[in-house]
Design an enzyme around this catalytic site. Structure first.
Site, PDB file in Angstrom:
ATOM      1  N   HIS A  12       0.880  -1.182   0.000  1.00 24.01           N
ATOM      2  CA  HIS A  12       0.000   0.000   0.000  1.00 24.01           C
ATOM      3  C   HIS A  12       0.911   1.223   0.000  1.00 24.01           C
ATOM      4  O   HIS A  12       1.814   1.297   0.825  1.00 24.01           O
ATOM      5  CB  HIS A  12      -0.931  -0.018   1.223  1.00 24.01           C
ATOM      6  CG  HIS A  12      -0.222   0.070   2.535  1.00 24.01           C
ATOM      7  ND1 HIS A  12      -0.459  -0.784   3.589  1.00 24.01           N
ATOM      8  CD2 HIS A  12       0.750   0.894   2.978  1.00 24.01           C
ATOM      9  CE1 HIS A  12       0.327  -0.473   4.602  1.00 24.01           C
ATOM     10  NE2 HIS A  12       1.068   0.540   4.268  1.00 24.01           N
ATOM     11  N   HIS A  59      -2.022   4.549   9.759  1.00 21.03           N
ATOM     12  CA  HIS A  59      -0.853   5.439   9.699  1.00 21.03           C
ATOM     13  C   HIS A  59      -1.132   6.768  10.414  1.00 21.03           C
ATOM     14  O   HIS A  59      -0.950   7.841   9.857  1.00 21.03           O
ATOM     15  CB  HIS A  59      -0.474   5.713   8.250  1.00 21.03           C
ATOM     16  CG  HIS A  59      -0.006   4.515   7.485  1.00 21.03           C
ATOM     17  ND1 HIS A  59      -0.855   3.527   7.042  1.00 21.03           N
ATOM     18  CD2 HIS A  59       1.231   4.140   7.074  1.00 21.03           C
ATOM     19  CE1 HIS A  59      -0.159   2.609   6.383  1.00 21.03           C
ATOM     20  NE2 HIS A  59       1.107   2.961   6.392  1.00 21.03           N
ATOM     21  N   HIS A 192      10.831  -1.654   2.736  1.00 24.11           N
ATOM     22  CA  HIS A 192      11.011  -0.209   2.564  1.00 24.11           C
ATOM     23  C   HIS A 192      11.294   0.456   3.900  1.00 24.11           C
ATOM     24  O   HIS A 192      10.910  -0.057   4.954  1.00 24.11           O
ATOM     25  CB  HIS A 192       9.842   0.467   1.849  1.00 24.11           C
ATOM     26  CG  HIS A 192       8.477   0.441   2.506  1.00 24.11           C
ATOM     27  ND1 HIS A 192       7.798  -0.702   2.830  1.00 24.11           N
ATOM     28  CD2 HIS A 192       7.650   1.456   2.871  1.00 24.11           C
ATOM     29  CE1 HIS A 192       6.614  -0.403   3.340  1.00 24.11           C
ATOM     30  NE2 HIS A 192       6.499   0.915   3.395  1.00 24.11           N
ATOM     31  N   GLU A 239       5.724  -3.912   7.895  1.00 24.85           N
ATOM     32  CA  GLU A 239       4.289  -4.036   7.587  1.00 24.85           C
ATOM     33  C   GLU A 239       3.956  -5.418   7.039  1.00 24.85           C
ATOM     34  O   GLU A 239       2.770  -5.791   6.976  1.00 24.85           O
ATOM     35  CB  GLU A 239       3.874  -2.978   6.554  1.00 24.85           C
ATOM     36  CG  GLU A 239       3.912  -1.554   7.083  1.00 24.85           C
ATOM     37  CD  GLU A 239       3.664  -0.507   6.008  1.00 24.85           C
ATOM     38  OE1 GLU A 239       3.362   0.643   6.360  1.00 24.85           O
ATOM     39  OE2 GLU A 239       3.777  -0.810   4.799  1.00 24.85           O
TER      40      GLU A 239
HETATM   41  C1  DHB Z   1       5.226   4.764   1.263  1.00 26.45           C
HETATM   42  C2  DHB Z   1       5.012   3.436   1.665  1.00 26.45           C
HETATM   43  C3  DHB Z   1       4.134   3.162   2.712  1.00 26.45           C
HETATM   44  O1  DHB Z   1       3.904   1.908   3.201  1.00 26.45           O
HETATM   45  C4  DHB Z   1       3.434   4.180   3.334  1.00 26.45           C
HETATM   46  O2  DHB Z   1       2.537   3.855   4.289  1.00 26.45           O
HETATM   47  C5  DHB Z   1       3.644   5.496   2.949  1.00 26.45           C
HETATM   48  C6  DHB Z   1       4.538   5.784   1.921  1.00 26.45           C
HETATM   49  C7  DHB Z   1       6.132   5.093   0.135  1.00 26.45           C
HETATM   50  O3  DHB Z   1       6.886   4.227  -0.367  1.00 26.45           O
HETATM   51  O4  DHB Z   1       6.116   6.253  -0.313  1.00 26.45           O
HETATM   52 FE    FE Z   2       2.558   1.932   5.040  1.00 22.23          FE
END
Ligand code: DHB
Ligand code: FE
Length: 279
Positions: A12, A59, A192, A239
């Site tokens: 997401h 979030h 990430h 996540e």
């Molecule tokens: C991004 C990824 C995420 O899981 C999120 O909640 C907000 C931003 C991103 O890669 O920009």
């Molecule tokens: Fe996220």
């Protein structure tokens, strides 16, 4: 008896909302990501779910760092998409299923998973964008039950506990007298990291091993502590705990109906899987 007909696990990312709003599906940057979804929609047309149980992390929209439930579940008649500060368009509200929500709550608390029960809840990109990717006409043909997992602020629930939560959700569904067909979604990841010294961190080897384990060895990730998962997948890559809850709702043996993996979308390695129960 209600039945879990399969699981969809997907990343997401707020930028997806902007790409949808601007019609960038065929743009070279976006195409490898959006091309992952027509097979998911074909699969949904085949399995015809009535309900989506959607496991994700909030979030900061409902819960901020001052009050952070480890697990929370919606029991509202409707879930509105609120402005979460990313500047992405707001999507139409999602129908809830309070009766099924309360059954899940009774059953899960009965099994000592003490979820925070939310009779009002707003939903963010982690809920709305996977839904919009599955049903791009935004006419939601399913009722929804949101389940939030704290992947944001330590201490996080362990991978093993998340997997067991999924197993407990499956038992709760099996005890529901309705004849609903249920798809469980788990959103977030894959690797990430948005902040700190390792911002931009991606770990393709780990992601591919994790995706492989979803079919061949569903408890593989439970051997890692949450600190190790942050080290391997990044502060937001953790996540993937939401994927483990979704995976836990399926039996040991599953069939991978579809998958996609693409680096990067925004800061994230995007992963997508559709899993069907076997046996
Ligand atoms: C991004 C990824 C995420 O899981 C999120 O909640 C907000 C931003 C991103 O890669 O920009
Ligand atoms: Fe996220």
């Amino acid at each position: 008896m209600a039945k879990i007909v399969g699981a969809i696990t997907t990343s997401h990312i707020p930028a997806i909302g902007r790409a949808i709003a601007k019609g960038l599906q065929d743009d070279p940057y976006w195409k490898p990501f959006f091309d992952g979804f027509p097979p998911v929609r074909d699969w949904l047309a085949k399995v015809r779910p009535d309900v989506v149980v959607l496991v994700y992390n909030d979030h900061g929209l409902n819960f901020f760092l001052d009050k952070m439930p480890t697990f929370a579940i919606g029991a509202a008649p409707q879930y509105r998409n609120a402005d979460e500060g990313w500047g992405i368009p707001t999507l139409p509200p999602f129908p809830g299923d309070p009766a099924l929500s309360w059954h899940l709550i009774e059953s899960l608390v009965g099994e000592e998973f003490d979820l925070t029960t939310c009779q009002e809840m707003v939903v963010d990109h982690a809920f709305t964008l996977p839904m919009a990717l599955c049903w791009p006409d935004l006419k939601w043909p399913v009722r929804t039950v949101p389940v939030c997992v704290n992947t944001v602020q330590g201490p996080l629930p362990s991978a093993a506990r998340c997997h067991r939560l999924g197993q407990a959700i499956a038992r709760a569904v099996a005890g529901w007298p309705g004849d609903e067909r249920i798809v469980v979604m788990g959103t977030g990841g894959l690797s990430h990291q948005l902040d700190g010294e390792r911002a931009g961190f991606i770990n393709k080897d780990f992601d591919l091993q994790f995706m492989e384990s979803m079919t061949s060895d569903p408890s593989w990730a439970t051997k890692y502590t949450t600190h190790e998962l942050v080290e391997l997948a990044g502060t937001q890559g953790v996540e993937l705990l939401n994927w483990l809850v979704a995976r836990g709702t399926l039996p040991e043996k599953v069939r991978r109906a579809h998958s996609n993996y693409h680096i990067p979308i925004s800061n994230t390695a995007s992963g997508l899987m559709v899993l069907e129960p076997l046996g």
